[in-house]
Design a protein around this motif. Structure first.
Motif, PDB file in Angstrom:
ATOM      1  N   LYS A 169     -23.491  26.590   2.616  1.00  0.00           N
ATOM      2  CA  LYS A 169     -22.494  27.480   3.342  1.00  0.00           C
ATOM      3  C   LYS A 169     -20.899  27.217   2.797  1.00  0.00           C
ATOM      4  N   THR A 170     -20.700  26.401   1.640  1.00  0.00           N
ATOM      5  CA  THR A 170     -19.523  26.250   0.956  1.00  0.00           C
ATOM      6  C   THR A 170     -19.552  27.021  -0.261  1.00  0.00           C
ATOM      7  N   VAL A 171     -19.521  28.109  -0.494  1.00  0.00           N
ATOM      8  CA  VAL A 171     -19.653  29.027  -1.500  1.00  0.00           C
ATOM      9  C   VAL A 171     -18.184  28.567  -2.565  1.00  0.00           C
ATOM     10  N   SER A 172     -17.194  28.577  -1.559  1.00  0.00           N
ATOM     11  CA  SER A 172     -15.852  28.407  -2.471  1.00  0.00           C
ATOM     12  C   SER A 172     -15.124  27.375  -1.577  1.00  0.00           C
ATOM     13  N   VAL A 173     -14.575  26.063  -2.379  1.00  0.00           N
ATOM     14  CA  VAL A 173     -13.882  25.407  -1.425  1.00  0.00           C
ATOM     15  C   VAL A 173     -12.591  24.871  -2.264  1.00  0.00           C
TER      16      VAL A 173
END
Length: 425
Positions: A169-173
């Motif tokens: 769920k953390t495609v881009s952080v």
């Protein structure tokens, strides 16, 4: 740690009352005349109709394929854990924005990595592998989810079942320097598959501009970490075994952590992976010198320096502004910029020099000189006061005051003169 024969994805198993129908592309390498692969790829439209058990199809899942989709590319997928039913994979009816989906043929084979070789210590391949295997890669709406699933279909059928799913769920952080970072990775295995009871392995790998390194690898069958492990990187081992939570924890974000992270989960003969991006963003600190500025006179050139330091990533825009005593602001340009310098911690610094020529610029009696740094981490401003003395065009109020003073002085002179003349008489 206690080992479990079945692990579950960390997301809830049921996302809604129905599972979606996914429009996908089936991508594979083309075969030449002799049966060998040519290196070129072919793409065919395909359809995945998702169901939670093999004996039911919801109303949505009964949707017939469009005329441009071959019946050979329509798959009725059984997904017991509903890992393909996340809301991010369901496009609103009539929307032009849809999840991205790609299907590829998959070839089960033992891993040669030392932290996964224990999963296939037998030299024999089970009969269970004699089937049609597919890999499905998915990207949800608005970057909410990425997922990779391995499916098995009895030979020559179009009814695969999900065996392994890995998602994030953390495609881009984005993270500030020094903060802890959590990169989400969850996985699920089908307990009815004979491959699920033989353990698992997890690998996290880093890539950035052609450079790659192993961050962390864990053999869940023997409960061992690989000898090579990046400092400050760890897993929640209890959550890993109990919930399939393979998320990577970076205890303290550093500039060198910016890049792409790949989470790979291994079962015997199978693997699935997802990739996500991490960017360390730190805004600059600004300082202006000299501060305070020396008093300036008309015709003098005043030099002001602004230093932006401790920022990442590299991109930075520096400009100058002047605000007069009346509150009016105007741009003074970007000044003269130096090249970037990199500090020991990977952050960058840059300087700008501004030359204020009071003979060419209408600076009035002075005002505020402001350095503005625009960065992806935020905009920063620093100001210093400039005072200009002498040869300044007076304002209307000053002119009226000067006339009043002149009249008073003229009156005093006349009075003294009259008094002096009267006394001499």
């Amino acid at each position: 740690f206690k080992l479990f024969s079945t692990v579950f994805i960390s997301l809830p198993l049921v996302y809604g009352s129905s599972c979606p129908v996914l429009d996908c592309w089936f991508v594979q390498e083309r075969k030449g005349r002799g049966g060998g692969l040519t290196g070129a790829t072919s793409q065919e439209k395909s359809l995945l109709r998702i169901r939670r058990d093999a004996h039911s199809l919801g109303a949505e899942a009964q949707r017939q394929p469009a005329s441009d989709i071959s019946p050979d590319r329509v798959y009725d997928v059984t997904d017991p854990a509903a890992t393909l039913c996340h809301p991010a994979l369901s496009a609103p009816r009539g929307s032009i924005h849809k999840p991205q989906c790609e299907i590829n043929p998959f070839l089960p084979q033992p891993s040669t990595l030392k932290w996964a070789t224990a999963l296939t210590d037998s030299a024999l391949s089970p009969v269970y592998l004699q089937a049609d295997w597919l890999s499905v890669s998915l990207q949800g709406l608005d970057g909410q989810l990425i997922q990779s699933s391995i499916m098995r279909a009895p030979t020559a059928t179009k009814e695969p079942q999900v065996i392994l799913s890995v998602s994030s769920k953390t495609v881009s952080v984005k993270s500030r320097l020094g903060e802890p970072v959590l990169l989400d990775c969850g996985f699920w295995t089908d307990s009815s598959s004979p491959l699920s009871g033989s353990g698992f392995a997890v690998e996290w790998r880093y890539q950035f501009r052609g450079d790659g390194r192993l961050v962390l690898a864990y053999d869940g069958k023997t409960d061992r970490l690989a000898e090579m492990q990046e400092e400050g990187a760890t897993l929640d081992f209890e959550g890993l075994h109990e919930k399939g939570n393979a998320s990577l924890i970076l205890q303290e974000a550093k500039v060198r952590h910016s890049g792409t992270y790949i989470c790979t989960v291994f079962l015997p003969y199978l693997l699935a992976q997802v990739a996500m991006d991490l960017e360390i963003v730190e805004p600059p600190s600004l300082s202006i010198y000299p501060s305070p500025l020396p008093l300036a006179v008309p015709g003098q050139v005043v030099t002001v320096h602004c230093e932006a330091s401790g920022f990442a990533p590299l991109s930075l825009e520096v400009s100058w502004e002047f605000t007069g005593a009346d509150g009016t602001s105007r741009s003074l340009g970007s000044g003269s910029l130096t090249g970037h310098r990199q500090a020991w911690d990977g952050t960058f610094s840059q300087r700008s020099k501004l030359e204020l020529d009071t003979s060419k610029l209408d600076l009035g009696r002075g005002g505020e000189v402001t350095c503005v740094a625009v960065h992806s981490g935020g905009t920063r401003r620093a100001s210093v006061t400039l005072n200009v003395i002498g040869n300044v065009t007076p304002s209307i109020e000053d002119s009226m005051a000067m006339v009043g003073v002149a009249l008073v002085l003229y009156g005093l002179i006349k009075l003294v003169s009259w008094t002096f003349i009267s006394g001499n008489k």
